[in-house]
Design a protein around this motif. Structure first.
Motif, short mmCIF file in Angstrom:
data_model
loop_
_atom_site.label_atom_id
_atom_site.label_comp_id
_atom_site.label_asym_id
_atom_site.label_seq_id
_atom_site.Cartn_x
_atom_site.Cartn_y
_atom_site.Cartn_z
N ALA A 73 45.51 14.76 35.27
CA ALA A 73 44.39 14.12 36.48
C ALA A 73 44.34 12.54 36.44
O ALA A 73 44.74 12.43 37.93
N ILE A 74 44.15 12.09 35.76
CA ILE A 74 44.14 10.61 36.51
C ILE A 74 45.07 10.07 36.14
O ILE A 74 45.65 9.17 37.65
N LEU A 75 46.64 10.27 35.67
CA LEU A 75 48.11 9.53 36.36
C LEU A 75 48.23 10.64 37.37
O LEU A 75 48.64 9.54 38.52
N ARG A 76 47.93 11.30 38.13
CA ARG A 76 47.96 12.33 39.50
C ARG A 76 47.47 11.27 40.12
O ARG A 76 48.07 10.80 41.44
N SER A 77 45.87 10.85 39.87
CA SER A 77 45.27 10.18 41.55
C SER A 77 45.89 8.86 40.94
O SER A 77 45.27 7.83 42.03
N ILE A 78 46.00 8.55 40.43
CA ILE A 78 46.41 6.69 40.45
C ILE A 78 47.72 7.03 40.81
O ILE A 78 48.55 6.06 42.01
N HIS A 79 48.46 7.89 40.68
CA HIS A 79 50.25 7.86 41.68
C HIS A 79 50.88 7.65 40.97
O HIS A 79 51.69 6.38 41.87
N VAL A 80 51.10 7.47 39.74
CA VAL A 80 52.61 7.02 38.97
C VAL A 80 54.01 7.49 39.22
O VAL A 80 53.79 8.53 38.58
N PRO A 81 54.40 6.67 38.43
CA PRO A 81 56.17 7.24 38.19
C PRO A 81 56.59 8.10 37.12
O PRO A 81 56.45 7.22 36.02
N GLY A 82 56.70 8.60 36.71
CA GLY A 82 56.56 9.81 35.56
C GLY A 82 57.09 11.12 35.32
O GLY A 82 57.82 11.83 36.01
N ILE A 83 56.97 11.18 33.89
CA ILE A 83 57.21 12.99 33.47
C ILE A 83 56.11 13.25 32.78
O ILE A 83 56.10 12.50 31.78
N MET A 84 56.36 14.75 32.64
CA MET A 84 55.36 15.09 31.55
C MET A 84 56.50 15.63 30.76
O MET A 84 57.68 15.28 30.83
N THR A 85 55.85 14.98 29.14
CA THR A 85 56.56 15.06 27.86
C THR A 85 55.61 16.76 27.31
O THR A 85 54.87 16.90 27.10
N SER A 86 56.85 16.76 26.04
CA SER A 86 55.81 17.31 25.12
C SER A 86 54.64 16.92 24.28
O SER A 86 54.52 18.18 23.73
N THR A 87 55.54 15.08 24.20
CA THR A 87 53.91 14.58 24.02
C THR A 87 53.21 14.87 24.49
O THR A 87 51.84 14.39 24.30
N GLY A 88 53.12 14.74 25.99
CA GLY A 88 52.02 13.94 27.34
C GLY A 88 52.61 13.53 28.04
O GLY A 88 53.63 13.94 29.06
N TYR A 89 52.64 12.33 28.91
CA TYR A 89 53.83 11.80 29.57
C TYR A 89 54.29 10.98 29.43
O TYR A 89 53.72 9.81 28.64
N ARG A 90 55.41 10.56 30.07
CA ARG A 90 56.16 8.47 30.04
C ARG A 90 55.90 8.28 31.42
O ARG A 90 56.15 9.23 32.03
N ILE A 91 55.02 7.76 31.79
CA ILE A 91 55.70 6.59 32.33
C ILE A 91 56.40 5.51 32.55
O ILE A 91 56.15 4.32 31.73
#
Length: 104
Positions: A73-91
């Motif tokens: 939710a935080i990363l979406r609110s900041i609107h950053v380029p990335g993907i969800m991974t099996s361990t979290g997120y990659r920005i």
């Protein structure tokens, strides 16, 4: 050829949001020269140490479903380029010109 996907403002927004979390996630960075940092949990000083200009990507490592949802939710609110991974997120700090970049 790589092009920049992030700027200092966006990196700082991520840093500040993680500092403000009750239980911040772990993170590690991979740099343009191929160096991969150790896993770290200290966002206030360590994450910003040395600046952001050579971060190829940031892995945000979540450790529970609740933390994963909150960080997403935080990363979406900041609107950053990335993907969800099996361990979290990659920005993505940089991407190659042939890649399509999705935003969280």
């Amino acid at each position: 050829m790589l092009y920049s996907c992030m700027n200092n403002t966006k990196w700082s927004e991520i840093r500040q949001a993680m500092v403000n979390m009750t239980s911040p996630p772990l993170w590690k960075t991979t740099f343009l020269n191929g160096y991969e940092s150790a896993v770290d949990g200290e966002w206030f000083y360590h994450f910003s140490e040395g600046g952001y200009s050579d971060i190829q990507y940031l892995d945000v490592l979540t450790n529970s479903v609740e933390q994963h949802v909150e960080v997403g939710a935080i990363l979406r609110s900041i609107h950053v380029p990335g993907i969800m991974t099996s361990t979290g997120y990659r920005i993505l700090g940089y991407a190659d010109s042939a890649s399509s970049v999705a935003y969280l």
